[in-house]
Design a protein around this motif. Structure first.
Motif, PDB file in Angstrom:
ATOM      1  N   ASP A 102       0.799  -1.203  -0.043  1.00 11.59           N
ATOM      2  CA  ASP A 102      -0.083   0.108  -0.133  1.00 11.59           C
ATOM      3  C   ASP A 102       0.737   1.301  -0.005  1.00 11.59           C
ATOM      4  O   ASP A 102       0.790   2.165  -0.569  1.00 11.59           O
ATOM      5  CB  ASP A 102      -1.138  -0.027   1.299  1.00 11.59           C
ATOM      6  N   ILE A 103       1.995   1.092   0.666  1.00  9.59           N
ATOM      7  CA  ILE A 103       2.733   2.533   0.663  1.00  9.59           C
ATOM      8  C   ILE A 103       3.311   2.547  -0.569  1.00  9.59           C
ATOM      9  O   ILE A 103       3.448   4.021  -0.920  1.00  9.59           O
ATOM     10  CB  ILE A 103       4.057   2.120   1.802  1.00  9.59           C
ATOM     11  N   ILE A 104       3.746   1.547  -1.400  1.00  2.95           N
ATOM     12  CA  ILE A 104       4.385   1.722  -2.744  1.00  2.95           C
ATOM     13  C   ILE A 104       3.367   2.500  -3.359  1.00  2.95           C
ATOM     14  O   ILE A 104       3.745   3.384  -4.145  1.00  2.95           O
ATOM     15  CB  ILE A 104       5.038   0.426  -3.314  1.00  2.95           C
ATOM     16  N   ASN A 105       2.048   1.814  -3.571  1.00  3.91           N
ATOM     17  CA  ASN A 105       1.152   2.329  -4.265  1.00  3.91           C
ATOM     18  C   ASN A 105       0.614   3.785  -3.979  1.00  3.91           C
ATOM     19  O   ASN A 105      -0.062   4.463  -4.887  1.00  3.91           O
ATOM     20  CB  ASN A 105      -0.221   1.459  -4.314  1.00  3.91           C
ATOM     21  N   ASN A 106       0.790   4.279  -2.714  1.00  2.00           N
ATOM     22  CA  ASN A 106       0.373   5.564  -2.416  1.00  2.00           C
ATOM     23  C   ASN A 106       1.510   6.641  -2.724  1.00  2.00           C
ATOM     24  O   ASN A 106       0.763   7.798  -2.562  1.00  2.00           O
ATOM     25  CB  ASN A 106      -0.031   5.728  -0.986  1.00  2.00           C
ATOM     26  N   VAL A 107       2.303   6.437  -3.183  1.00  3.87           N
ATOM     27  CA  VAL A 107       3.313   7.322  -3.799  1.00  3.87           C
ATOM     28  C   VAL A 107       2.952   7.889  -4.926  1.00  3.87           C
ATOM     29  O   VAL A 107       2.878   7.090  -5.734  1.00  3.87           O
ATOM     30  CB  VAL A 107       5.075   6.909  -3.616  1.00  3.87           C
ATOM     31  N   SER A 108       3.251   9.383  -5.090  1.00  5.13           N
ATOM     32  CA  SER A 108       2.667   9.756  -6.109  1.00  5.13           C
ATOM     33  C   SER A 108       3.577  10.664  -6.936  1.00  5.13           C
ATOM     34  O   SER A 108       4.341  11.623  -6.445  1.00  5.13           O
ATOM     35  CB  SER A 108       1.394  10.707  -5.679  1.00  5.13           C
ATOM     36  N   ALA A 109       3.646  10.501  -8.271  1.00 10.39           N
ATOM     37  CA  ALA A 109       4.788  10.963  -8.890  1.00 10.39           C
ATOM     38  C   ALA A 109       4.429  12.408  -9.286  1.00 10.39           C
ATOM     39  O   ALA A 109       5.227  13.295  -9.469  1.00 10.39           O
ATOM     40  CB  ALA A 109       5.064  10.411 -10.332  1.00 10.39           C
TER      41      ALA A 109
ATOM     42  N   GLY B 247      16.401  11.721  -9.276  1.00 11.83           N
ATOM     43  CA  GLY B 247      15.285  11.943 -10.492  1.00 11.83           C
ATOM     44  C   GLY B 247      16.027  11.621 -11.844  1.00 11.83           C
ATOM     45  O   GLY B 247      15.310  11.925 -12.771  1.00 11.83           O
ATOM     46  N   ASN B 248      17.209  11.345 -11.933  1.00 12.14           N
ATOM     47  CA  ASN B 248      17.856  11.164 -13.358  1.00 12.14           C
ATOM     48  C   ASN B 248      17.919   9.843 -13.867  1.00 12.14           C
ATOM     49  O   ASN B 248      18.447   9.116 -13.250  1.00 12.14           O
ATOM     50  CB  ASN B 248      19.158  12.082 -13.629  1.00 12.14           C
ATOM     51  N   ILE B 249      17.462   9.595 -15.031  1.00  7.79           N
ATOM     52  CA  ILE B 249      17.688   8.135 -15.678  1.00  7.79           C
ATOM     53  C   ILE B 249      18.692   8.158 -16.837  1.00  7.79           C
ATOM     54  O   ILE B 249      19.085   6.947 -17.175  1.00  7.79           O
ATOM     55  CB  ILE B 249      16.338   7.452 -16.009  1.00  7.79           C
ATOM     56  N   LYS B 250      19.096   9.224 -17.261  1.00  7.61           N
ATOM     57  CA  LYS B 250      19.876   9.052 -18.382  1.00  7.61           C
ATOM     58  C   LYS B 250      21.294   9.703 -18.156  1.00  7.61           C
ATOM     59  O   LYS B 250      21.541  10.896 -17.800  1.00  7.61           O
ATOM     60  CB  LYS B 250      19.369   9.912 -19.514  1.00  7.61           C
ATOM     61  N   GLY B 251      22.289   8.584 -18.214  1.00  3.34           N
ATOM     62  CA  GLY B 251      23.508   9.057 -17.752  1.00  3.34           C
ATOM     63  C   GLY B 251      24.325   9.823 -18.819  1.00  3.34           C
ATOM     64  O   GLY B 251      24.193   9.848 -19.874  1.00  3.34           O
TER      65      GLY B 251
ATOM     66  N   VAL C 186      14.444  15.852 -15.328  1.00  4.56           N
ATOM     67  CA  VAL C 186      14.027  15.130 -14.128  1.00  4.56           C
ATOM     68  C   VAL C 186      12.817  14.043 -14.544  1.00  4.56           C
ATOM     69  O   VAL C 186      11.839  14.476 -15.008  1.00  4.56           O
ATOM     70  CB  VAL C 186      13.367  16.006 -12.837  1.00  4.56           C
ATOM     71  N   ASN C 187      13.268  12.817 -14.291  1.00  4.21           N
ATOM     72  CA  ASN C 187      12.120  11.545 -14.391  1.00  4.21           C
ATOM     73  C   ASN C 187      11.490  11.407 -13.200  1.00  4.21           C
ATOM     74  O   ASN C 187      11.779  10.760 -12.216  1.00  4.21           O
ATOM     75  CB  ASN C 187      12.635  10.555 -15.052  1.00  4.21           C
ATOM     76  N   PHE C 188       9.998  11.837 -13.106  1.00  4.68           N
ATOM     77  CA  PHE C 188       9.263  12.055 -11.769  1.00  4.68           C
ATOM     78  C   PHE C 188       8.694  10.548 -11.354  1.00  4.68           C
ATOM     79  O   PHE C 188       8.715  10.352 -10.230  1.00  4.68           O
ATOM     80  CB  PHE C 188       8.264  13.089 -12.053  1.00  4.68           C
ATOM     81  N   GLU C 189       8.521   9.479 -12.357  1.00  5.40           N
ATOM     82  CA  GLU C 189       8.204   8.342 -12.201  1.00  5.40           C
ATOM     83  C   GLU C 189       9.318   7.475 -11.515  1.00  5.40           C
ATOM     84  O   GLU C 189       9.183   6.673 -10.602  1.00  5.40           O
ATOM     85  CB  GLU C 189       7.845   7.593 -13.525  1.00  5.40           C
ATOM     86  N   TYR C 190      10.498   7.769 -11.984  1.00  4.48           N
ATOM     87  CA  TYR C 190      11.668   7.197 -11.318  1.00  4.48           C
ATOM     88  C   TYR C 190      11.824   7.860  -9.989  1.00  4.48           C
ATOM     89  O   TYR C 190      12.023   7.081  -9.037  1.00  4.48           O
ATOM     90  CB  TYR C 190      13.074   7.694 -12.269  1.00  4.48           C
ATOM     91  N   ALA C 191      11.788   9.008  -9.734  1.00  2.00           N
ATOM     92  CA  ALA C 191      11.697   9.717  -8.695  1.00  2.00           C
ATOM     93  C   ALA C 191      10.722   8.954  -7.525  1.00  2.00           C
ATOM     94  O   ALA C 191      10.851   8.671  -6.374  1.00  2.00           O
ATOM     95  CB  ALA C 191      11.581  11.154  -8.353  1.00  2.00           C
ATOM     96  N   LYS C 192       9.528   8.840  -8.132  1.00  2.30           N
ATOM     97  CA  LYS C 192       8.531   7.998  -7.313  1.00  2.30           C
ATOM     98  C   LYS C 192       9.113   6.659  -6.973  1.00  2.30           C
ATOM     99  O   LYS C 192       8.819   6.139  -5.643  1.00  2.30           O
ATOM    100  CB  LYS C 192       7.318   7.879  -8.183  1.00  2.30           C
ATOM    101  N   LYS C 193       9.684   6.092  -7.752  1.00  2.91           N
ATOM    102  CA  LYS C 193      10.355   4.595  -7.408  1.00  2.91           C
ATOM    103  C   LYS C 193      11.071   4.737  -6.304  1.00  2.91           C
ATOM    104  O   LYS C 193      11.187   3.883  -5.376  1.00  2.91           O
ATOM    105  CB  LYS C 193      10.876   3.854  -8.564  1.00  2.91           C
ATOM    106  N   LEU C 194      12.001   5.677  -6.358  1.00  6.38           N
ATOM    107  CA  LEU C 194      13.119   5.767  -5.357  1.00  6.38           C
ATOM    108  C   LEU C 194      12.638   6.190  -4.113  1.00  6.38           C
ATOM    109  O   LEU C 194      13.063   6.081  -2.826  1.00  6.38           O
ATOM    110  CB  LEU C 194      14.241   6.569  -5.774  1.00  6.38           C
ATOM    111  N   THR C 195      11.589   6.846  -4.044  1.00  6.54           N
ATOM    112  CA  THR C 195      10.938   7.468  -2.882  1.00  6.54           C
ATOM    113  C   THR C 195      10.267   6.326  -2.190  1.00  6.54           C
ATOM    114  O   THR C 195      10.222   6.133  -1.249  1.00  6.54           O
ATOM    115  CB  THR C 195       9.630   8.708  -3.169  1.00  6.54           C
TER     116      THR C 195
END
Length: 442
Positions: free
Chosen positions: A25-32, A211-215, A332-341
């Motif tokens: 539930d915690i994973i699903n509740n984090v919002s990009a 937040g960065n996915i492209k090196g 900034v990739n916000f979906e990625y920032a969501k995952k790490l959050t």
């Protein structure tokens, strides 16, 4: 299969399972979308340089930290005042180092969610408030710091929104640190205060660029992330150093165990992610805000993107030879920032729901076909897990759950060939970090 089935059966009969639906539930509740909104707000303060404007309501680090505090206050209002929100500050004098060109108050923003059973035990998630451009002393130029480190700060605020809906046995601190780019001053000041007040710190998760996915090397990945951890505490005594020569532990300090904890929890609940254990305090020749905590002997790790782009870090905003420089929102990739959050949030929750780790773990079994253990009893633990791994393995690969005892022998396991550790298990199934043996018996 028989071994796995037996372990699950034992766990079931003890009243807990291997996973907890609340973590999903915690994973699903984090919002990009909320993270994007917060990163945008922080970037729009123009600059958040430590020495920048503190009076304006729209520009500078003063406006930024007041906004961060207001967000924590709003979260607290929505959880029946479950957060205690405040500032913590220290005066840093001009000339302390070349990056302090005038006297400045380094101000941190702290939101504390008190635990019900262990209110003086704290797990910390932090992001940095400040930003900079190419010249570290330029505190007037635009420095949006969208990824470095509005992403980590926004992730910390979002974790507070999600986790404030739950009750925990241990306390959680959501932390905005200042002065990072000028010399890690925010962390240094806070650690002194924590030491003075006698806080028991479980560990700190320092989030710096999530937040960065492209090196810069062209690699693109929205699943890889790095966990930096030092091998042994900087406060290790000479006696402890000498013991390591004979009994091992060169890569088994408290920060390394915290990193392994994050690796295990992430692979259990977010198997699509690829946590990379980096055996370093930080990037080569660089630093982050977990270091002041490590310097004081606390467990601390850095969680961050795997593929950095140096054209977007500490750069004046410009275009040269077709390359856009500067730490701006579009990178900034916000979906990625969501995952790490989410990675942070589930590990913080797991630790906040877990009992304390055993204070003392003894190991024995010299010239014997068995490994023997003794440990101190933990209040709130319904059992313990003995972990072991090959000496070249970065993670704990084998484990055995034992009931509420304080000693156990692993028959048939030759002590010379593995490293070992013990964790405490609560009635809800959540575990403490693993404790590497800190004493030997014959």
């Amino acid at each position: 299969m028989k071994k796995i089935f037996t372990l699950l059966l034992v766990c079931s009969t003890m009243g807990f399972s291997q996973t907890d639906d609340r973590i999903y539930d915690i994973i699903n509740n984090v919002s990009a979308q909320r993270i994007k909104k917060d990163v945008t707000t922080l970037a729009n303060f123009g600059t958040r340089h430590t020495l920048s404007d503190t009076v304006s309501t729209t520009r500078g680090i003063g406006a930024a930290r007041r906004w961060i505090k207001s967000e924590f206050d709003k979260i607290s209002e929505n959880c029946n005042s479950c957060l205690s929100v405040s500032y913590q500050k220290d005066l840093v004098k001009k000339g302390t180092n070349p990056r302090i060109t005038k006297d400045v108050y380094v101000v941190n923003v702290i939101a504390i969610q008190k635990g019900s059973k262990y209110p003086n035990r704290y797990i910390i998630m932090s992001g940095d408030i400040d930003s900079r451009v190419s010249d570290p002393n330029n505190f007037t130029a635009d420095s949006p710091g969208a990824n470095d480190n509005a992403s980590g700060m926004a992730g910390t605020i979002e974790a507070a929104r999600v986790l404030s809906k739950y009750n925990f046995e241990n306390s959680i601190i959501y932390l905005g640190l200042s002065g990072e780019e000028q010399g890690l001053f925010g962390g240094q000041g806070l650690v002194k205060q924590m030491k003075k007040d006698g806080w028991d710190i479980i560990g700190i998760f320092n989030n710096d660029m999530i937040g960065n996915i492209k090196g810069v090397d062209g690699v693109i990945s929205n699943r890889d992330f790095r966990i930096f951890s030092e091998p042994v505490p900087a406060t290790e005594t000479e006696e402890q150093r000498k013991a390591r020569r004979f009994y091992g532990g060169e890569v088994d300090g408290i920060s390394r165990q915290l990193a392994r904890y994050v690796h295990k929890t992430t692979k259990t609940y977010m198997p699509e992610m690829n946590p990379m254990m980096i055996y370093r305090l930080d990037r080569f020749g660089r630093g982050g805000h977990h270091r002041p905590f490590n310097d004081a002997g606390y467990a601390g790790i850095r969680i961050m993107e795997a593929h950095e782009n140096y054209t977007q870090q500490h750069q004046d905003i410009r275009t040269e030879n077709g390359v856009d420089y500067g730490d701006v929102l579009k990178h900034v990739n916000f979906e990625y920032a969501k995952k790490l959050t989410a990675v942070n949030a589930i590990n913080i929750a797991s630790l906040a729901w877990a009992p304390p780790a055993p204070k003392k773990v003894e190991i024995g079994g010299v010239v014997a076909p068995a490994a023997k253990f003794k440990w101190t009893k933990v209040d709130g633990a319904i059992g313990y897990k003995i972990y072991w791994r090959d000496t070249t393995s970065p993670t704990w690969d084998y484990s055995r759950f034992v009931k509420d005892v304080t000693e156990f022998t692993l028959d048939g396991i030759v002590i010379d060939n593995y490293f070992f550790g013990v964790s405490a298990v609560g009635k809800n199934g959540f575990e403490s970090p693993v404790v590497f043996p800190n004493a030997v018996f014959r």
